[in-house]
Scaffold this active site. Structure first.
Site: not given
Ligand code: KIV
Length: 258
Positions: A44-45, A83, A112, A114, A181
């Site tokens: 989600d970056s 994510d 993924k 959080e 992280e």
């Molecule tokens: O969204 C992302 O790129 C991440 C990484 C920082 C692990 O969660």
């Protein structure tokens, strides 16, 4: 080489360190895959690297699904992890499972999410439904408003104990790997030694079983990067020069020349 999967990632612990990264489109996913990146995260970056937001919070599930499908079409050997964006798993576990199913149907091999102890019920539901989960503890960017900025976590002994407890909880709930992280490297080493699953660090020192880097940071597409990042290329300058040369040559009648 066979496609990376949950079993081969689990088996890598203590045997082979894994250099993993993000990608958000088919072009860069193909290049990362051809280069041997074992896990590509459709992070989600993307909200910050691709979409121009200040945080990851505005990313929509539809954007994740579209990027995941593009990455999955290109990745032949890498495991593709989608994510789950903010809002897609906070509004009840049934909706979260349905959204994770959409990610798998878009081509992801795993999702993924959080959080530590508070998402363990969901991790259990997802793994029971056959959806592999990569967990994420320490600094979790979707909690940026709670932290008041992207701040390193686990700095006091009490906070470190909480990160360790969260990591053990997500392992117990069934996660096959966990992102650590922005935590102190001694804490990441302690977590890595305490867990049987692979730890994937980002800003968490060298002792983790694997590392993440955000693609735009490591390739130098972002020129301002966190201090823990190593830039393996400086593409922003090259891309800017190429655009400028093109504009100049068209203006001066050099291109096209036939
Ligand atoms: O969204 C992302 O790129 C991440 C990484 C920082 C692990 O969660």
């Amino acid at each position: 080489m066979k496609k990376w999967n949950v079993a081969s990632v689990r088996a890598a612990k203590g045997v082979q360190k894994l250099g993993c990264c993000t990608a958000y489109d088919a072009c860069f996913a193909r290049l990362a895959d051809e280069a041997g990146v074992p896990i590509i995260l459709v992070g989600d970056s993307m909200g910050m690297t691709m979409l121009g937001y200040e945080t990851t919070l505005p990313v929509k599930l539809e954007e994740t699904l579209s990027a995941t499908a593009a990455v999955a079409r290109a990745a032949k050997e890498a495991m593709v992890v989608a994510d789950l964006p903010f809002g897609s798993y906070q509004c009840g576990d049934n909706l979260a499972v349905a959204n994770a199913v959409k990610c798998i149907q878009a081509g992801a091999d795993a999702v993924k999410l959080e959080g530590g102890a508070r998402v363990c019920g969901l991790i259990k539901r997802l793994t029971e439904a056959g959806i592999p989960v990569l967990a994420h503890v320490g600094m979790t960017p979707q909690s940026v408003n709670e932290y008041g900025g992207f701040k390193r976590q686990g700095k006091t002994r009490a906070a470190a104990e909480q990160v360790l407890a969260d990591a053990k909880a997500v392992e117990q709930a069934g996660a096959f790997a966990v992102t650590l992280e922005c935590i102190p490297s001694e804490l990441a080493a302690e977590v890595t030694a305490a867990l049987k699953i692979v730890t994937i660090g980002i800003g968490a020192g060298p002792v983790c079983d694997a590392q993440w880097l955000v693609m735009h940071d490591m390739l130098g597409l972002n020129e301002k990067v966190p201090s823990f990042v190593k830039q393996y290329a400086h593409l922003a300058g090259e891309v800017r020069s190429a655009f400028a040369a093109y504009v100049r040559e068209v203006r001066d009648g050099i291109f096209p020349n036939n």
